[in-house]
Design a protein around this motif. Structure first.
Motif, PDB file in Angstrom:
ATOM      1  N   LEU A   1      61.021  45.079  49.019  1.00 57.74           N
ATOM      2  CA  LEU A   1      61.437  46.353  49.610  1.00 57.74           C
ATOM      3  C   LEU A   1      60.222  47.224  49.906  1.00 57.74           C
ATOM      4  CD1 LEU A   1      64.604  47.234  47.508  1.00 57.74           C
ATOM      5  CD2 LEU A   1      64.522  46.932  49.995  1.00 57.74           C
TER       6      LEU A   1
ATOM      7  N   PRO B   1      59.881  40.867  56.416  1.00 60.45           N
ATOM      8  CA  PRO B   1      61.328  40.661  56.541  1.00 60.45           C
ATOM      9  C   PRO B   1      61.719  39.183  56.587  1.00 60.45           C
ATOM     10  CG  PRO B   1      60.651  42.473  57.938  1.00 60.45           C
ATOM     11  CD  PRO B   1      59.397  41.862  57.392  1.00 60.45           C
TER      12      PRO B   1
ATOM     13  N   ALA C   1      66.860  46.534  55.252  1.00 59.56           N
ATOM     14  CA  ALA C   1      65.479  46.668  55.715  1.00 59.56           C
ATOM     15  C   ALA C   1      65.123  45.574  56.719  1.00 59.56           C
ATOM     16  CB  ALA C   1      64.521  46.629  54.524  1.00 59.56           C
TER      17      ALA C   1
ATOM     18  N   MET D   1      58.259  45.748  52.829  1.00 62.08           N
ATOM     19  CA  MET D   1      58.914  45.964  54.128  1.00 62.08           C
ATOM     20  C   MET D   1      58.978  47.430  54.522  1.00 62.08           C
ATOM     21  SD  MET D   1      62.097  43.263  54.258  1.00 62.08           S
ATOM     22  CE  MET D   1      62.864  43.782  52.713  1.00 62.08           C
ATOM     23  N   ARG D   2      58.475  48.323  53.671  1.00 59.59           N
ATOM     24  CA  ARG D   2      58.556  49.748  53.969  1.00 59.59           C
ATOM     25  C   ARG D   2      57.871  50.031  55.292  1.00 59.59           C
ATOM     26  NH1 ARG D   2      55.150  53.877  53.034  1.00 59.59           N
ATOM     27  NH2 ARG D   2      53.751  52.579  51.768  1.00 59.59           N
TER      28      ARG D   2
ATOM     29  N   ALA E   1      66.699  46.533  59.984  1.00 59.44           N
ATOM     30  CA  ALA E   1      65.968  47.649  60.589  1.00 59.44           C
ATOM     31  C   ALA E   1      64.679  47.163  61.258  1.00 59.44           C
ATOM     32  CB  ALA E   1      65.655  48.703  59.536  1.00 59.44           C
ATOM     33  N   ALA E   2      64.027  46.195  60.646  1.00 58.89           N
ATOM     34  CA  ALA E   2      62.797  45.662  61.234  1.00 58.89           C
ATOM     35  C   ALA E   2      63.081  44.989  62.570  1.00 58.89           C
ATOM     36  CB  ALA E   2      62.131  44.685  60.267  1.00 58.89           C
TER      37      ALA E   2
ATOM     38  N   ARG F   1      69.896  46.117  49.873  1.00 62.58           N
ATOM     39  CA  ARG F   1      68.876  47.012  50.407  1.00 62.58           C
ATOM     40  C   ARG F   1      67.835  46.221  51.213  1.00 62.58           C
ATOM     41  NH1 ARG F   1      66.001  50.385  46.374  1.00 62.58           N
ATOM     42  NH2 ARG F   1      66.550  48.870  44.751  1.00 62.58           N
ATOM     43  N   CYS F   2      67.512  45.013  50.763  1.00 61.14           N
ATOM     44  CA  CYS F   2      66.599  44.166  51.528  1.00 61.14           C
ATOM     45  C   CYS F   2      67.207  43.784  52.878  1.00 61.14           C
ATOM     46  CB  CYS F   2      66.258  42.907  50.734  1.00 61.14           C
ATOM     47  SG  CYS F   2      65.022  43.149  49.434  1.00 61.14           S
TER      48      CYS F   2
END
Length: 352
Positions: free
Chosen positions: A325, A279, A191, A328-329, A194-195, A187-188
Protein backbone atom coordinates in the motif's frame (compact mmCIF):
# COMPACT_ATOMS: atom_id res chain seq x y z
CA UNK A 1 -6.99 -26.75 4.17
CA UNK A 2 -10.24 -28.60 3.84
CA UNK A 3 -11.74 -26.00 1.52
CA UNK A 4 -9.66 -27.28 -1.40
CA UNK A 5 -11.33 -29.62 -3.85
CA UNK A 6 -9.22 -32.75 -4.39
CA UNK A 7 -7.67 -32.69 -7.83
CA UNK A 8 -6.93 -36.17 -9.09
CA UNK A 9 -7.03 -35.15 -12.74
CA UNK A 10 -3.36 -36.06 -13.26
CA UNK A 11 -3.69 -39.41 -11.53
CA UNK A 12 -3.79 -41.36 -14.80
CA UNK A 13 -0.62 -39.78 -16.20
CA UNK A 14 1.53 -42.86 -15.78
CA UNK A 15 4.53 -43.29 -18.08
CA UNK A 16 2.56 -45.90 -20.03
CA UNK A 17 -0.39 -43.53 -20.47
CA UNK A 18 1.83 -40.69 -21.65
CA UNK A 19 3.66 -42.89 -24.14
CA UNK A 20 0.32 -44.14 -25.50
CA UNK A 21 -0.91 -40.54 -25.80
CA UNK A 22 2.22 -39.50 -27.67
CA UNK A 23 1.91 -42.50 -29.96
CA UNK A 24 -1.71 -41.59 -30.72
CA UNK A 25 -0.58 -38.04 -31.45
CA UNK A 26 1.79 -39.36 -34.10
CA UNK A 27 5.03 -39.26 -32.08
CA UNK A 28 6.92 -42.44 -31.39
CA UNK A 29 8.97 -41.94 -28.23
CA UNK A 30 11.83 -44.28 -27.38
CA UNK A 31 10.69 -44.64 -23.77
CA UNK A 32 13.02 -42.13 -22.12
CA UNK A 33 10.87 -39.67 -20.18
CA UNK A 34 12.06 -37.10 -17.66
CA UNK A 35 9.62 -34.90 -15.75
CA UNK A 36 10.49 -31.20 -15.80
CA UNK A 37 9.70 -28.56 -13.22
CA UNK A 38 6.09 -27.48 -13.58
CA UNK A 39 3.33 -27.30 -10.98
CA UNK A 40 0.48 -26.07 -13.16
CA UNK A 41 0.82 -28.68 -15.90
CA UNK A 42 2.70 -31.94 -16.30
CA UNK A 43 5.72 -31.37 -18.50
CA UNK A 44 8.30 -33.92 -19.56
CA UNK A 45 11.31 -34.19 -21.81
CA UNK A 46 11.30 -37.09 -24.22
CA UNK A 47 13.27 -38.53 -27.09
CA UNK A 48 11.73 -39.60 -30.39
CA UNK A 49 12.74 -42.56 -32.49
CA UNK A 50 13.07 -40.37 -35.58
CA UNK A 51 13.46 -36.67 -36.34
CA UNK A 52 10.19 -36.26 -38.25
CA UNK A 53 9.90 -32.65 -37.04
CA UNK A 54 13.60 -31.90 -37.37
CA UNK A 55 14.54 -32.90 -33.82
CA UNK A 56 14.54 -36.06 -31.76
CA UNK A 57 14.46 -34.20 -28.44
CA UNK A 58 11.09 -32.76 -27.49
CA UNK A 59 9.05 -31.43 -24.59
CA UNK A 60 5.46 -32.61 -24.04
CA UNK A 61 2.99 -30.64 -21.95
CA UNK A 62 -0.16 -32.23 -20.53
CA UNK A 63 -2.48 -29.34 -19.66
CA UNK A 64 -4.25 -29.20 -16.32
CA UNK A 65 -7.91 -30.01 -17.05
CA UNK A 66 -10.33 -27.17 -16.49
CA UNK A 67 -7.78 -24.35 -16.40
CA UNK A 68 -7.85 -23.13 -20.01
CA UNK A 69 -10.40 -23.74 -22.73
CA UNK A 70 -9.27 -25.26 -26.01
CA UNK A 71 -9.74 -21.86 -27.64
CA UNK A 72 -7.45 -20.20 -25.11
CA UNK A 73 -4.75 -22.83 -25.55
CA UNK A 74 -4.93 -22.64 -29.34
CA UNK A 75 -4.66 -18.86 -29.15
CA UNK A 76 -1.47 -19.28 -27.13
CA UNK A 77 -0.17 -21.71 -29.76
CA UNK A 78 -1.05 -19.29 -32.54
CA UNK A 79 0.87 -16.51 -30.81
CA UNK A 80 3.91 -18.78 -30.48
CA UNK A 81 3.70 -19.59 -34.19
CA UNK A 82 3.55 -15.88 -35.07
CA UNK A 83 6.60 -15.20 -32.93
CA UNK A 84 8.53 -18.06 -34.50
CA UNK A 85 7.59 -16.83 -37.99
CA UNK A 86 8.97 -13.40 -37.04
CA UNK A 87 12.19 -15.09 -35.87
CA UNK A 88 11.57 -14.29 -32.22
CA UNK A 89 13.17 -17.31 -30.51
CA UNK A 90 10.39 -19.32 -28.86
CA UNK A 91 9.42 -22.98 -28.82
CA UNK A 92 6.31 -23.20 -31.00
CA UNK A 93 4.14 -26.36 -30.73
CA UNK A 94 4.24 -28.96 -33.47
CA UNK A 95 1.22 -29.94 -35.54
CA UNK A 96 0.05 -33.32 -34.23
CA UNK A 97 -2.18 -36.09 -35.57
CA UNK A 98 -5.58 -34.70 -36.47
CA UNK A 99 -4.17 -31.46 -37.83
CA UNK A 100 -3.98 -29.44 -34.60
CA UNK A 101 -1.26 -28.39 -32.17
CA UNK A 102 -3.56 -29.47 -29.32
CA UNK A 103 -4.22 -33.21 -29.08
CA UNK A 104 -6.96 -34.88 -27.03
CA UNK A 105 -6.42 -38.35 -25.58
CA UNK A 106 -8.75 -40.03 -23.11
CA UNK A 107 -9.69 -36.84 -21.30
CA UNK A 108 -6.21 -35.31 -21.36
CA UNK A 109 -4.86 -32.59 -23.66
CA UNK A 110 -1.26 -32.29 -24.76
CA UNK A 111 1.05 -30.25 -26.92
CA UNK A 112 4.61 -30.97 -27.97
CA UNK A 113 7.43 -28.55 -28.78
CA UNK A 114 11.05 -29.04 -29.78
CA UNK A 115 13.41 -29.07 -26.82
CA UNK A 116 15.42 -25.88 -26.52
CA UNK A 117 18.34 -26.16 -24.16
CA UNK A 118 20.05 -23.39 -22.26
CA UNK A 119 20.73 -21.98 -18.83
CA UNK A 120 19.42 -19.06 -16.89
CA UNK A 121 20.55 -15.62 -18.11
CA UNK A 122 23.30 -13.73 -16.26
CA UNK A 123 21.17 -10.83 -15.04
CA UNK A 124 24.23 -9.11 -13.57
CA UNK A 125 25.60 -8.54 -17.09
CA UNK A 126 24.26 -5.28 -18.62
CA UNK A 127 24.70 -6.58 -22.17
CA UNK A 128 22.62 -9.66 -21.38
CA UNK A 129 19.92 -7.36 -20.01
CA UNK A 130 19.99 -5.18 -23.12
CA UNK A 131 19.68 -8.29 -25.29
CA UNK A 132 16.65 -9.39 -23.28
CA UNK A 133 15.20 -5.90 -23.68
CA UNK A 134 15.61 -6.02 -27.46
CA UNK A 135 14.01 -9.45 -27.55
CA UNK A 136 11.03 -8.28 -25.49
CA UNK A 137 10.55 -5.33 -27.82
CA UNK A 138 10.44 -7.72 -30.78
CA UNK A 139 7.97 -9.96 -28.96
CA UNK A 140 5.71 -6.99 -28.24
CA UNK A 141 5.95 -5.78 -31.83
CA UNK A 142 4.42 -9.09 -32.90
CA UNK A 143 1.94 -8.85 -30.04
CA UNK A 144 0.62 -5.54 -31.31
CA UNK A 145 -0.22 -6.93 -34.74
CA UNK A 146 -3.56 -8.34 -33.58
CA UNK A 147 -5.42 -8.78 -30.29
CA UNK A 148 -6.20 -11.86 -28.24
CA UNK A 149 -9.86 -12.79 -28.29
CA UNK A 150 -9.83 -15.57 -25.66
CA UNK A 151 -6.92 -14.99 -23.31
CA UNK A 152 -7.16 -13.07 -20.03
CA UNK A 153 -6.50 -9.34 -19.67
CA UNK A 154 -4.37 -7.80 -16.92
CA UNK A 155 -5.33 -4.15 -17.33
CA UNK A 156 -7.36 -3.50 -14.19
CA UNK A 157 -7.67 -4.83 -10.66
CA UNK A 158 -10.09 -7.55 -11.84
CA UNK A 159 -7.63 -10.48 -11.48
CA UNK A 160 -6.84 -9.44 -7.90
CA UNK A 161 -10.53 -9.00 -7.12
CA UNK A 162 -11.33 -12.47 -8.49
CA UNK A 163 -8.53 -13.99 -6.41
CA UNK A 164 -9.65 -12.16 -3.26
CA UNK A 165 -13.28 -13.25 -3.77
CA UNK A 166 -12.27 -16.90 -4.16
CA UNK A 167 -10.16 -16.90 -1.00
CA UNK A 168 -12.90 -15.27 1.07
CA UNK A 169 -15.75 -17.30 -0.40
CA UNK A 170 -13.88 -20.57 0.23
CA UNK A 171 -12.77 -19.56 3.74
CA UNK A 172 -9.17 -20.26 2.79
CA UNK A 173 -7.73 -17.89 5.40
CA UNK A 174 -7.74 -18.70 9.15
CA UNK A 175 -10.73 -16.93 10.73
CA UNK A 176 -8.62 -14.96 13.17
CA UNK A 177 -6.58 -13.49 10.28
CA UNK A 178 -9.21 -13.24 7.54
CA UNK A 179 -10.56 -9.81 8.48
CA UNK A 180 -7.12 -8.20 8.63
CA UNK A 181 -6.02 -9.81 5.37
CA UNK A 182 -9.23 -8.83 3.63
CA UNK A 183 -8.95 -5.22 4.77
CA UNK A 184 -5.41 -4.99 3.40
CA UNK A 185 -6.36 -6.82 0.20
CA UNK A 186 -9.39 -4.62 -0.50
CA UNK A 187 -7.37 -1.46 0.03
CA UNK A 188 -4.67 -2.83 -2.29
CA UNK A 189 -7.28 -3.66 -4.94
CA UNK A 190 -8.59 -0.09 -4.78
CA UNK A 191 -5.03 1.23 -5.18
CA UNK A 192 -4.37 -1.10 -8.12
CA UNK A 193 -7.51 0.07 -9.87
CA UNK A 194 -6.65 3.72 -9.21
CA UNK A 195 -3.24 3.20 -10.80
CA UNK A 196 -4.80 1.80 -13.98
CA UNK A 197 -7.47 4.51 -13.99
CA UNK A 198 -4.71 7.13 -13.95
CA UNK A 199 -3.62 5.88 -17.39
CA UNK A 200 -6.87 5.88 -19.42
CA UNK A 201 -5.04 5.79 -22.78
CA UNK A 202 -2.77 2.90 -21.78
CA UNK A 203 -1.71 0.84 -24.78
CA UNK A 204 -2.35 -2.88 -24.37
CA UNK A 205 -0.78 -5.71 -26.30
CA UNK A 206 -0.32 -9.46 -26.29
CA UNK A 207 2.36 -10.40 -23.78
CA UNK A 208 4.39 -13.36 -22.60
CA UNK A 209 2.64 -12.74 -19.28
CA UNK A 210 4.97 -14.72 -16.98
CA UNK A 211 8.37 -13.38 -17.99
CA UNK A 212 10.45 -14.21 -14.94
CA UNK A 213 14.09 -15.34 -15.29
CA UNK A 214 13.10 -19.02 -15.14
CA UNK A 215 11.20 -18.62 -18.42
CA UNK A 216 14.20 -17.22 -20.29
CA UNK A 217 16.96 -19.60 -21.36
CA UNK A 218 20.36 -18.48 -22.58
CA UNK A 219 22.87 -20.05 -24.93
CA UNK A 220 26.20 -18.40 -25.76
CA UNK A 221 25.67 -18.56 -29.52
CA UNK A 222 21.97 -17.61 -29.72
CA UNK A 223 21.51 -15.50 -26.61
CA UNK A 224 18.10 -15.52 -24.86
CA UNK A 225 14.98 -17.35 -25.92
CA UNK A 226 11.56 -17.61 -24.33
CA UNK A 227 9.82 -20.69 -23.01
CA UNK A 228 6.35 -21.29 -21.57
CA UNK A 229 3.68 -19.00 -23.01
CA UNK A 230 1.10 -20.74 -20.82
CA UNK A 231 0.22 -17.46 -19.08
CA UNK A 232 0.12 -15.26 -22.19
CA UNK A 233 -2.25 -12.34 -21.56
CA UNK A 234 -3.25 -8.94 -22.84
CA UNK A 235 -1.80 -6.08 -20.83
CA UNK A 236 0.72 -3.23 -20.60
CA UNK A 237 4.23 -4.09 -21.76
CA UNK A 238 5.70 -3.38 -18.31
CA UNK A 239 4.10 -6.65 -17.18
CA UNK A 240 6.85 -8.44 -19.12
CA UNK A 241 9.56 -6.26 -17.57
CA UNK A 242 8.89 -6.01 -13.85
CA UNK A 243 9.08 -9.75 -13.15
CA UNK A 244 12.76 -9.66 -14.07
CA UNK A 245 13.43 -7.29 -11.19
CA UNK A 246 14.96 -8.49 -7.91
CA UNK A 247 13.51 -7.28 -4.65
CA UNK A 248 16.50 -5.04 -3.83
CA UNK A 249 15.69 -1.46 -4.96
CA UNK A 250 19.22 -0.57 -6.11
CA UNK A 251 19.66 -3.81 -8.05
CA UNK A 252 16.22 -3.37 -9.60
CA UNK A 253 17.07 0.17 -10.71
CA UNK A 254 20.21 -0.85 -12.57
CA UNK A 255 18.57 -3.90 -14.10
CA UNK A 256 15.52 -2.05 -15.38
CA UNK A 257 17.63 0.72 -16.88
CA UNK A 258 19.70 -1.80 -18.83
CA UNK A 259 16.62 -3.71 -20.05
CA UNK A 260 14.99 -0.46 -21.18
CA UNK A 261 18.16 0.63 -22.94
CA UNK A 262 17.88 -2.50 -25.07
CA UNK A 263 14.11 -2.25 -25.44
CA UNK A 264 14.27 1.28 -26.80
CA UNK A 265 16.75 0.26 -29.48
CA UNK A 266 13.77 -1.48 -31.08
CA UNK A 267 10.60 0.22 -29.79
CA UNK A 268 9.39 3.12 -27.71
CA UNK A 269 8.52 2.57 -24.06
CA UNK A 270 5.88 4.66 -22.30
CA UNK A 271 7.62 5.74 -19.09
CA UNK A 272 4.26 6.27 -17.40
CA UNK A 273 3.95 2.48 -17.20
CA UNK A 274 6.56 2.56 -14.43
CA UNK A 275 3.65 3.57 -12.18
CA UNK A 276 2.19 0.11 -12.72
CA UNK A 277 5.14 -1.94 -11.45
CA UNK A 278 4.05 -2.01 -7.82
CA UNK A 279 0.32 -2.44 -8.62
CA UNK A 280 1.18 -5.40 -10.88
CA UNK A 281 3.47 -6.85 -8.21
CA UNK A 282 0.68 -6.52 -5.62
CA UNK A 283 -1.86 -8.10 -7.94
CA UNK A 284 0.44 -11.07 -8.46
CA UNK A 285 0.88 -11.48 -4.70
CA UNK A 286 -2.89 -11.79 -4.18
CA UNK A 287 -3.24 -13.97 -7.26
CA UNK A 288 -0.42 -16.25 -6.11
CA UNK A 289 -2.10 -16.92 -2.75
CA UNK A 290 -5.33 -17.86 -4.50
CA UNK A 291 -3.46 -20.05 -6.99
CA UNK A 292 -1.86 -22.06 -4.19
CA UNK A 293 -5.18 -22.42 -2.36
CA UNK A 294 -7.00 -23.54 -5.51
CA UNK A 295 -4.37 -26.20 -6.22
CA UNK A 296 -4.05 -27.55 -2.67
CA UNK A 297 -5.93 -30.70 -3.58
CA UNK A 298 -3.13 -31.64 -5.98
CA UNK A 299 -0.75 -33.82 -3.91
CA UNK A 300 2.26 -32.06 -5.45
CA UNK A 301 1.40 -28.74 -3.80
CA UNK A 302 1.51 -29.62 -0.07
CA UNK A 303 4.85 -31.32 -0.69
CA UNK A 304 6.32 -28.34 -2.53
CA UNK A 305 4.80 -25.54 -0.42
CA UNK A 306 4.53 -26.91 3.15
CA UNK A 307 4.57 -23.38 4.57
CA UNK A 308 1.46 -22.29 2.68
CA UNK A 309 -1.80 -21.80 4.58
CA UNK A 310 -0.22 -21.59 8.01
CA UNK A 311 -1.03 -18.66 10.31
CA UNK A 312 2.54 -17.43 9.85
CA UNK A 313 2.06 -17.39 6.08
CA UNK A 314 -1.11 -15.30 6.27
CA UNK A 315 0.31 -12.92 8.90
CA UNK A 316 3.27 -12.40 6.56
CA UNK A 317 0.91 -11.72 3.66
CA UNK A 318 -0.95 -9.09 5.66
CA UNK A 319 2.35 -7.35 6.42
CA UNK A 320 3.48 -7.49 2.79
CA UNK A 321 0.17 -6.15 1.48
CA UNK A 322 0.40 -3.24 3.89
CA UNK A 323 3.93 -2.56 2.65
CA UNK A 324 2.60 -2.60 -0.89
CA UNK A 325 0.00 0.00 0.00
CA UNK A 326 2.85 2.38 0.79
CA UNK A 327 4.75 1.32 -2.33
CA UNK A 328 1.66 2.09 -4.45
CA UNK A 329 1.04 5.47 -2.81
CA UNK A 330 0.63 8.01 -5.64
CA UNK A 331 3.59 10.28 -6.17
CA UNK A 332 3.36 13.69 -7.77
CA UNK A 333 4.45 12.25 -11.09
CA UNK A 334 5.85 9.07 -12.56
CA UNK A 335 9.66 9.12 -12.92
CA UNK A 336 10.80 9.65 -16.48
CA UNK A 337 13.30 6.83 -15.97
CA UNK A 338 14.84 5.08 -13.01
CA UNK A 339 18.23 6.73 -12.84
CA UNK A 340 20.64 6.11 -9.98
CA UNK A 341 19.70 9.31 -8.22
CA UNK A 342 15.94 8.62 -8.34
CA UNK A 343 14.08 7.58 -5.20
CA UNK A 344 11.83 4.80 -6.45
CA UNK A 345 10.37 2.23 -4.05
CA UNK A 346 10.68 -1.39 -5.16
CA UNK A 347 9.86 -3.05 -1.84
CA UNK A 348 7.74 -6.17 -1.91
CA UNK A 349 7.96 -9.75 -3.01
CA UNK A 350 8.07 -10.34 -6.75
CA UNK A 351 7.45 -14.09 -6.74
CA UNK A 352 9.86 -14.27 -9.65
Amino acid sequence: MSHATPDLSFGDLTPEFMLDALDAAGLRADGRLMQLNSFENRVLMLHLEDAQFGSTAAVAKFYRPGRWTDAQILEEHGFAAELAAAEVPVAAPWMLAGGSTLFHYQGQRLAVTPRQGGRGPELEDPEVLRWIGRLLARLHAVGRQQPFAERLTWASAAPAQTARDWLIDHEAIPPEIAAGWDDAAQRCIAAIQAAFDSLPDLQLTRLHGDCHPGNILWTPDRGPHFVDLDDAVTGPVVQDLWMLLPGDPDAARHLLNAVLDGYEQIAEFDDRELRLIEPLRTMRMIHHSAWLARRWGDPAFPLAFPWFGTPNYWHDQVAKLREQLEAMRPRDAAPARMRDEDEVDFDGDGFA
